[in-house]
Design a protein around this motif. Structure first.
Motif, PDB file in Angstrom:
ATOM      1  N   GLU B 110      39.992 -87.129 -52.142  1.00 37.50           N
ATOM      2  CA  GLU B 110      38.443 -87.710 -52.190  1.00 37.50           C
ATOM      3  C   GLU B 110      37.933 -87.019 -51.342  1.00 37.50           C
ATOM      4  OE1 GLU B 110      41.229 -91.751 -52.547  1.00 37.50           O
ATOM      5  OE2 GLU B 110      39.957 -91.627 -50.808  1.00 37.50           O
ATOM      6  N   ALA B 111      36.556 -86.786 -51.991  1.00 39.56           N
ATOM      7  CA  ALA B 111      35.546 -86.151 -51.136  1.00 39.56           C
ATOM      8  C   ALA B 111      34.403 -87.386 -50.770  1.00 39.56           C
ATOM      9  CB  ALA B 111      34.929 -85.029 -51.752  1.00 39.56           C
ATOM     10  N   VAL B 144      39.044 -83.429 -57.715  1.00 36.11           N
ATOM     11  CA  VAL B 144      38.325 -84.009 -56.422  1.00 36.11           C
ATOM     12  C   VAL B 144      37.678 -85.169 -56.906  1.00 36.11           C
ATOM     13  CG1 VAL B 144      36.752 -83.422 -54.563  1.00 36.11           C
ATOM     14  CG2 VAL B 144      38.304 -81.702 -55.662  1.00 36.11           C
ATOM     15  N   VAL B 145      37.681 -86.264 -56.496  1.00 35.60           N
ATOM     16  CA  VAL B 145      37.211 -87.718 -56.485  1.00 35.60           C
ATOM     17  C   VAL B 145      35.848 -87.801 -55.696  1.00 35.60           C
ATOM     18  CG1 VAL B 145      37.294 -90.129 -56.937  1.00 35.60           C
ATOM     19  CG2 VAL B 145      39.280 -88.573 -57.060  1.00 35.60           C
ATOM     20  N   VAL B 146      34.615 -87.855 -56.138  1.00 31.65           N
ATOM     21  CA  VAL B 146      33.626 -87.467 -55.168  1.00 31.65           C
ATOM     22  C   VAL B 146      32.764 -88.728 -55.228  1.00 31.65           C
ATOM     23  CG1 VAL B 146      31.267 -86.066 -55.360  1.00 31.65           C
ATOM     24  CG2 VAL B 146      33.391 -85.128 -55.989  1.00 31.65           C
ATOM     25  N   HIS B 170      29.644 -95.251 -57.741  1.00 32.42           N
ATOM     26  CA  HIS B 170      30.422 -94.437 -58.839  1.00 32.42           C
ATOM     27  C   HIS B 170      31.290 -93.395 -58.217  1.00 32.42           C
ATOM     28  CE1 HIS B 170      27.844 -95.978 -62.274  1.00 32.42           C
ATOM     29  NE2 HIS B 170      26.741 -95.794 -61.549  1.00 32.42           N
ATOM     30  N   ALA B 171      32.314 -93.130 -58.902  1.00 35.04           N
ATOM     31  CA  ALA B 171      33.297 -92.016 -58.594  1.00 35.04           C
ATOM     32  C   ALA B 171      33.426 -91.152 -59.760  1.00 35.04           C
ATOM     33  CB  ALA B 171      34.673 -92.821 -58.351  1.00 35.04           C
ATOM     34  N   ASN B 172      33.004 -89.855 -59.475  1.00 37.29           N
ATOM     35  CA  ASN B 172      33.121 -88.688 -60.297  1.00 37.29           C
ATOM     36  C   ASN B 172      34.416 -87.804 -59.847  1.00 37.29           C
ATOM     37  OD1 ASN B 172      31.030 -89.439 -61.868  1.00 37.29           O
ATOM     38  ND2 ASN B 172      29.672 -88.429 -60.543  1.00 37.29           N
ATOM     39  N   VAL B 173      34.968 -87.292 -60.916  1.00 43.07           N
ATOM     40  CA  VAL B 173      36.087 -86.370 -60.874  1.00 43.07           C
ATOM     41  C   VAL B 173      35.493 -85.025 -61.267  1.00 43.07           C
ATOM     42  CG1 VAL B 173      38.367 -86.054 -61.156  1.00 43.07           C
ATOM     43  CG2 VAL B 173      37.477 -88.378 -61.110  1.00 43.07           C
ATOM     44  N   LEU B 174      35.960 -84.050 -60.305  1.00 42.03           N
ATOM     45  CA  LEU B 174      35.820 -82.711 -60.768  1.00 42.03           C
ATOM     46  C   LEU B 174      37.125 -81.718 -60.539  1.00 42.03           C
ATOM     47  CD1 LEU B 174      33.568 -80.450 -61.193  1.00 42.03           C
ATOM     48  CD2 LEU B 174      33.590 -79.966 -58.645  1.00 42.03           C
TER      49      LEU B 174
END
Lengths: 854, 225
Positions: B110-111, B144-146, B170-174
């Motif tokens: 998690e970032a 990485v959950v940003v 929101h949670a974005n994933v990269l």
């Protein structure tokens, strides 16, 4: 017409000797009617030539201010770890650089060009609503001044030109900086919107008789499509600004994720405007190129129909690709692929234009001169910007390049380069029209090369530094990176470019003084703006031509003297009226005699009142805002009250054996069409609001709210019914007037119905759950109901104006436009009102469905 | 005059701690390849259009022999179709390959961004937390959950992969992966106010086998070489 080579026929065969004296006398009479007075009376100007030049000169001043700000950023970034500016100052400077260049330079400049050039190219004497043009100009000047002064005061907007929230919310930008942007830019935008409506109406019904749409010079098509795009693109931004300002001022959480809002809603609304805006700025420049290139090549434009289709296609496509500014916000990849494909497909209509221009040059004998140099500058920068644009439309590449200097380079190629080069080319090309002098090219050529070399040096290297990872909007950078020398060279290039622009402006000013005098049409052009003595008289055409072929093939040398002798339409004066003609939208058959208002200070006073409302809003003196808004509205009612005539005229002769009704007695006067297109813009705003509600419902965090909405069903349904009844009353009033019966009772009943609706809305808003400041659900419901209040209120103003005009004899059974407009407005209010109230009633069901939300 | 061919020459050998053209992971690598292909195509197209402009101006007799309709159909329709169709297909496939691999259930980190710092948490690493430094295992795909605690930021390690926004609410994933151990740099790529310029972070990539120990050491406050 019988003779085929007679491009623009004019009637009559008066002997030349006698007619020279007649021409001079006609010139004197028309000038007396159309002129703007000296001294302070200049502030009362409503003439399109005067206002067009004012728009362009003011836009150039803002271009200089924006340019200086751009140079300040280049000074700061020239060396690593520079201490020239604090980060706070730098943030204001780059935000204002972008905001000024887009809102105070590019759009007003295209409006100025439209105002100055369009009536002349279309063979008419002025735009449809001269007082509105003047009001638009003052709003622009005052709004721009507010923004500029804020910079000097150190409280300028500092959240970037796209103002992403929550950074621009009152939590993270507590000062008035963001309010300055929201209010100042909205002020300017509303002026742009009024002008867009005016441009559309003027192009559609105020052309030379015989100029059907397919005979319209290509410039008319470009401006028409541009203005149509403006009325569809600006409302989302205006809505977004209103919502964000009400979040900042009154705590309504449209964009606050902690209370059910969503910052991404702002991005959608912003780019729904922002992307079409790129084409709104580019298309008029392409229109200038499409007008200049054939003349510079000594031929006619190739692919007229293909270009018309291409720009209409471009307009449609540009509204479907705004998401390509949002590839990194976390939207599913397949959705991105759709927008990516759309963005790449925009290359097709653009390529059609590029190759049509190449083909035009190929068919003619192109001459190298200063405008052509700028055409070359445009080609190289625009092709480059287009190619990097396709690269950025490719989703994976954008994930790397987004928000780096690669993007900065790209949009300076497509926006700065593709505006500046055609614009300066056009200034040199139309300078003889503006000043009556042709340019002497001493300084012009070196100025061009300085701009060209400086431009490419500045912005080409930015592609590179962007690929090396330099993000946008950082105020400095450490020395250890490979960015240092690229930034230094960019800055040097920036100064070369600035010197070039300064030289070009000095050169243009010098031409006004030292250029060689010329009587008319120095380029051997074939469009109507050259068929008048130059610089143009305030009335433009001494008489209005009848167009027989496509109007970019006019035999200017024959037509111009005949028009000056008064051999076209309206080659005489009557009652001291400023007369011009209205034509059928598509066929160009003459339909009405339009009498335009004379010079007046009213637009200035109205704009001052509007500016006072904006300033008091900035100062958070909301009672003063309400007062000044009321004054503004009163001045609008006053302007409407005095419009038109207090008697019927029947059909009046316009020359060439034709008689037409005066516009006040015509079936569809300009005001009718203005309201139609205003409602199109308004419907776009309403649709954006509904989109906003549905977007939050689908996507925003912290839904559903704690409280379930519980709207008073009986009251809401009653309000919907009364809205419908008010529309029926308005129709009954119109029917009565046209049938020569008294309409006042019906008007009073309609007003009462609207008042009842407003009352019901206030009660509904007061009882909203969740409270509008507690959750975005309540806030959007309040926004929908407020929409109804505002529209019902404007409906009351329509009724008030019509009542006043009936009393003063300005309205009659034959001059029933006021009640036609009222009927249309209240119909629209009833329809959107029913939708808005219905949506609010549906909210509980929507919230229940949230369980299905992914 | 500067032009696209000049760019190719200047880019050769251009590296740096944040260079997208010095990829150190598969995602950045495939995007860099995409870039080089597009650069070549764009250079050819730029040369073509400007060459045609030069021909039209300098050799009008040649240019006049091509009919106007042919100019518009070939240049405006055929040319874009030939160029864009394969590019869009290739890009779609590239993009699909870069997406987070939900099925493979990779390691998650998690970032969290806030003005103006980054905090990294490792739910798979015993809940360790490392402010300002992201620790990664080499050769291992990581999701990485940003997220953001305040305004919008963006998470970007140019040498490893593209960027993704940190949007509050929101949670974005990269999906990222580093090829080799080493130190890389990351930064905030969305303007986020006064401290935006300094909102950077270090990325330390450890050999995969040593990663758990290195992470534990880093979380305990010991500086890792």
């Amino acid at each position: 017409m019988s003779s085929s080579q007679d491009d623009t026929a004019t009637s009559g065969a008066s002997p030349p000797a006698a007619s020279a004296g007649a021409a001079l006398s006609l010139h004197r009479q028309l000038t007396e009617i159309w002129k703007t007075g000296p001294g302070w009376q200049r502030l009362a100007a409503v003439n399109h030539s005067v206002l067009g030049i004012r728009f362009m000169v003011t836009a150039l001043v803002f271009f200089a201010i924006g340019g200086v700000l751009g140079m300040l950023t280049r000074v700061q970034l020239a060396t690593p770890m520079a201490t020239f500016m604090e980060p706070g100052t730098y943030n204001q400077v780059f935000t204002m650089h972008g905001s000024i260049m887009l809102f105070l330079f590019a759009i007003p400049m295209l409006e100025g060009i439209a105002v100055y050039l369009t009536p002349k190219i279309l063979g008419t004497r002025d735009f449809a609503f001269p007082r509105l043009t003047a009001y638009g100009y003052w709003c622009y000047l005052f709004g721009g001044t507010i923004l500029t002064v804020s910079l000097l005061a150190g409280v300028a907007p500092d959240s970037g030109w796209f103002m992403y929230t929550p950074l621009s919310s009152n939590v993270y930008t507590p000062g008035i900086n963001a309010d300055v942007w929201l209010l100042g830019v909205t002020f300017v935008e509303i002026s742009a919107l009024t002008l867009a409506v005016e441009i559309i109406v003027s192009i559609l019904i105020m052309r030379a008789p015989g100029m059907s749409l397919d005979r319209m010079p290509i410039f008319g098509w470009y401006m028409l499509v541009t203005a149509l795009m403006m009325i569809l693109a600006f409302p989302p931004l205006i809505l977004g600004s209103i919502l964000l300002e009400s979040e900042r001022a009154f705590g309504l959480p449209f964009f606050d994720p902690t209370r059910g809002g969503d910052p991404l809603l702002w991005q959608h609304l912003f780019w729904l405007f922002g992307h079409p805006d790129v084409y709104i700025i580019f298309l008029p420049m392409a229109g200038l190129l499409s007008t200049m290139i054939p003349v510079l090549a000594g031929t006619v434009l190739v692919g007229y129909r293909a270009i018309v289709v291409a720009i209409i296609g471009l307009a449609f496509a540009s509204f479907g690709i705004w998401v390509h500014h949002m590839f990194t916000v976390g939207i599913p990849h397949l959705a991105l692929a759709f927008f990516s494909t759309g963005s790449a497909i925009v290359a097709v209509p653009t390529a059609v234009q590029i190759f049509a221009w190449l083909a035009t040059l190929a068919q003619g004998k192109p001459r190298w001169n200063v405008p052509m140099l700028y055409v070359f500058g445009f080609f190289s920068t625009f092709v480059m910007g287009g190619l990097t644009g396709v690269m950025l439309a490719i989703v994976p590449f954008d994930w790397q390049a987004h928000d780096t200097y690669f993007v900065v380079a790209h949009f300076h190629y497509v926006m700065a380069g593709s505006i500046a080069f055609p614009l300066f080319g056009a200034l040199y090309y139309w300078l003889p029209l503006l000043t009556g002098r042709v340019a002497v090219y001493r300084l012009s050529v070196p100025a061009f090369w300085l701009i060209f070399v400086g431009f490419n040096m500045t912005f080409f290297l930015m592609h590179l530094v962007g690929l090396l990872g330099m993000p946008r909007r950082i105020y400095t950078y450490p020395d250890v990176e490979s960015w240092t020398w690229l930034n230094l060279l960019s800055s040097v290039g920036g100064f070369i470019m600035t010197i070039g622009f300064a030289l070009a402006v000095i050169d243009l000013l010098a031409q006004i003084r030292f250029g060689r005098r010329v009587r008319r049409d120095p380029w051997k052009a074939a469009t109507l703006e050259w068929a008048m003595p130059i610089p143009p008289a305030p009335y433009g055409f001494a008489s209005i031509p009848h167009v027989e072929t496509r109007a970019d093939r006019v035999a200017v040398g024959e037509v111009a003297p005949a028009l000056a002798r008064g051999e076209g339409y309206l080659g005489f004066t009557r009652h001291g009226w400023q007369e011009t003609l209205g034509v059928h939208m598509t066929t160009g058959e003459p339909e009405q005699l339009i009498v335009l208002p004379r010079t007046t200070y009213l637009p200035l006073w109205t704009a001052l009142a509007t500016a006072a409302a904006v300033l008091s809003m900035l100062a958070k003196l909301y009672w003063l805002t309400a007062l000044m808004a009321a004054v503004t509205i009163a001045l609008f009612v006053l302007a409407a009250r005095m419009a038109g005539f207090d008697r019927d005229y029947g059909r009046l002769p316009i020359g060439r054996g034709v008689s037409l009704p005066v516009h006040t007695e015509a079936a569809h006067p300009p005001a009718w069409w203005a309201l139609v297109f205003t409602l199109v813009a308004d419907a776009t705003l309403f649709t954006s609001l509904v989109f906003g509600l549905l977007f939050l419902w689908i996507s925003a965090p912290n839904w559903p709210p704690d409280a379930v909405p519980d709207t008073d069903l009986a009251l809401a349904l009653a309000a919907m019914a009364v809205l419908g009844i008010s529309a029926l009353f308005a129709r009954a009033a119109l029917h009565a007037l046209v049938g020569r019966r008294a309409p006042r009772l019906w008007m009073a009943l309609a007003a009462l119905a609207l008042l009842a609706v407003i009352g019901a809305m206030v009660v509904l808003i007061a009882g909203l759950a969740p409270h509008p400041t507690a959750h975005a659900l309540g806030a959007t419901a309040a926004a929908l109901l407020t929409f109804v209040v505002v529209h019902a209120g404007i409906g009351l103003l329509f009724l008030l104006t019509a009542t006043l005009r009936l009393a003063s004899g300005h309205a009659s059974p034959r001059r029933a436009i006021d009640l036609h407009l009222t009927r249309l407005w209240i119909d629209y209010t009833a329809i959107t009102g029913a939708l808005a109230i219905g949506l609010v009633l549906a909210l509980p069901a929507l919230v229940t469905m949230l369980g299905m939300r992914p | 005059m500067l032009s696209l061919p000049a760019m190719a020459g200047m880019l050769a050998g251009c590296t740096g701690p944040l260079s997208t053209l010095a990829p150190a992971g598969p995602a950045a690598g495939s995007i860099a390849s995409l870039w080089w292909v597009m650069l070549a195509g764009a250079t050819a197209l730029f040369a073509l259009v400007m060459g045609l402009f030069a021909l039209v101006m300098l050799r009008p007799d040649w240019a006049r022999r091509i009919s106007p309709a042919r100019w518009i159909v070939l240049g405006g329709l055929v040319l874009p179709a030939i160029v864009l169709t394969p590019l869009l297909v290739f890009a779609l496939l590239t993009g699909e390959r870069l997406l987070p691999r939900l099925a493979a259930d990779p390691m998650r980190i998690e970032a969290e961004a806030r003005q103006w710092e980054w905090t990294f948490r490792y739910p798979d690493g015993g809940g360790a937390e490392t402010p300002g430094v992201l620790h990664l295992p080499a050769g291992t795909p990581v999701d990485v959950v940003v997220t953001s605690a305040d305004v919008i930021h963006a998470f970007w390690i140019p040498r490893l992969a593209g960027k993704i926004d940190a949007v509050p609410g929101h949670a974005n994933v990269l999906s990222i992966e580093a090829d080799r151990p080493g130190t890389y740099q990351g930064l905030c790529n969305e303007f986020c106010g006064l401290g935006h310029t300094g909102m950077r972070f270090d990325v330390i990539v450890h050999p995969a086998a040593e990663f758990p120990a290195a992470l534990a050491a880093a979380a305990a406050g010991k500086v890792q070489p």
